[in-house]
Design a protein around this motif. Sequence first.
Motif, short mmCIF file in Angstrom:
data_model
loop_
_atom_site.label_atom_id
_atom_site.label_comp_id
_atom_site.label_asym_id
_atom_site.label_seq_id
_atom_site.Cartn_x
_atom_site.Cartn_y
_atom_site.Cartn_z
N ASP A 300 0.83 -1.20 0.00
CA ASP A 300 0.00 0.00 0.00
C ASP A 300 0.87 1.25 0.00
O ASP A 300 0.57 2.23 -0.69
N ILE A 301 1.91 1.25 0.77
CA ILE A 301 2.79 2.41 0.86
C ILE A 301 3.54 2.64 -0.45
O ILE A 301 3.69 3.77 -0.92
N ARG A 309 3.85 6.18 -2.79
CA ARG A 309 5.11 6.73 -3.29
C ARG A 309 5.20 6.70 -4.82
O ARG A 309 5.52 7.70 -5.46
N LEU A 310 4.93 5.55 -5.41
CA LEU A 310 5.09 5.44 -6.85
C LEU A 310 4.02 6.19 -7.62
O LEU A 310 4.29 6.71 -8.70
N TYR A 311 2.82 6.28 -7.09
CA TYR A 311 1.78 7.04 -7.80
C TYR A 311 2.18 8.51 -7.86
O TYR A 311 2.05 9.16 -8.89
N ARG A 312 2.68 9.02 -6.74
CA ARG A 312 3.10 10.41 -6.73
C ARG A 312 4.24 10.63 -7.73
O ARG A 312 4.25 11.60 -8.49
N ALA A 359 12.25 3.12 -5.82
CA ALA A 359 11.31 3.20 -4.70
C ALA A 359 11.42 1.97 -3.80
O ALA A 359 11.41 2.07 -2.57
N ILE A 360 11.52 0.80 -4.41
CA ILE A 360 11.63 -0.43 -3.62
C ILE A 360 12.94 -0.45 -2.84
O ILE A 360 12.97 -0.81 -1.65
N ARG A 366 15.99 2.39 3.77
CA ARG A 366 15.69 3.45 4.74
C ARG A 366 14.38 3.26 5.49
O ARG A 366 14.10 3.97 6.45
N GLY A 367 13.57 2.31 5.02
CA GLY A 367 12.29 2.10 5.68
C GLY A 367 11.24 3.10 5.23
O GLY A 367 11.41 3.83 4.25
N VAL A 368 10.12 3.14 5.94
CA VAL A 368 9.03 4.05 5.63
C VAL A 368 8.86 5.03 6.80
O VAL A 368 9.49 4.89 7.84
#
Length: 460
Positions: A300-301, A309-312, A359-360, A366-368
């Motif tokens: 989801d993130i 993240r990726l949609y943005r 992104a992955i 670094r985590g979320v």
Amino acid sequence: MTLRYRVGFFTAACLLALGTSVGLASAQKAPTIPYEKFTLPNGLEVILHVDRSVPIVAVENFYKVGSGDEKRGRTGFAHLFEHVMFMGSQNVPVGKFDEWLEAAGASNNGSTNFDRTNYYETGPSNALPLMLWLDADRMGWLLPTMDKEKLDLQRDVVKNERRQSYDNVPYGRAYETILPVMFPSNHPYSWPVIGSLADLSAASVTDVSDFFRQYYAPNNATITIAGDFNADSAKTWVRKYFGNVPRNAEIARPVVPAVALKKDTVMMMEDRVQLPRAYYVWHSVKAFSPDDAALDALTDIIAGGKSSRLYRTLVYEKQIAQDVSMGNSSSKLDGMIMLTATAKPGVHPRELDVEIAKAIADVAARGVTERELIRVKNGMRASTIDRLSSVLGKATQLSYYNYFTGTPDYMAKDLERYESLTLADIQRVAKQYVAGQPKIVLTVVPEGKKELALIAGDLR
């Protein structure tokens, strides 16, 4: 492969707009669904939930059979029977099942997935005896009326449904192209739920009748009743209508070994599409496994919605993708993570791949953020509440939890899986299941445009 009774996550912004504090989700008491459960001598499980808020009642017939119970060469039977079950039974002539329910103000439908087939009715409370009687008649006395004419009619309906959903729609064959690569040929998830046209064409009345005898028995089913009804009356009707349906022999479920991809597999498929679309698929886990919730949050993130993240990055900022999505699908025998991204006109999928890999890798390294994790937790709570907004939603949720966990009202524990997630959990599963892990990459390209496909050398 949408196998869970879930809806899309809400964003934190939506929750704030509704006046909900982003940080208070875990402080709210988890909703419960009071229920009563008992089992008839023939093995039929019965779950009752009384809700007097509106004079509506829902009945769900949950059969523990899906395409995951099929065998190669005999695929599509579970979904075929979803249709056949509406063709009448010994005391219900063809067409009368729908007609009688509609006359009582009720509606009905059904669905099939890898793990189960369900049939459900919703209508006024006084239609409950009719619903139960109709369901019992087709459970116990459908086979005496089964013939080749009925089978051929529904076989043609399913074939047409396959054409509409797979063969004649853009990108429609991508999913069934991925499955046999993700799972070995003897694994029951290696073919789509709808089955193959060849298997459907070859199915005889004897074949499908044997399938019905094996799986459509009270000891392989659960009846859930939710809504405005008298529990004592419902018990009387259930015992009267279903009590004489004979149980069948115990079912030997398929034993499937653990499956893992050993290396990246890169594929290309030409289709009647306008734009190239890339599919990335990794192995996941079974439903309710320890890492299931963390993988839901991770996907989801990364690309689960418009605030991901990726949609943005791909859609809003760089404007190189038409769309991007990612989800974790966990089922009874296995699970898979899928990310899809459709390129904008004039954009090669390798441009998308650069940002996807970045992104992955960033999440793994670094985590979320705390804000991202809170958004996921609030989204799960919001979707849970939404699932309880109707008596049918409660009935399906009770049946689902009962099958997967043995406890119909498992919702509080289910939510706890998400509310207890930590930032470290998300980073860990990113490393363990996605970043640098073997995957399938399929590019669906317009016919004659093979140069738009991703190749192994493109992948980051």
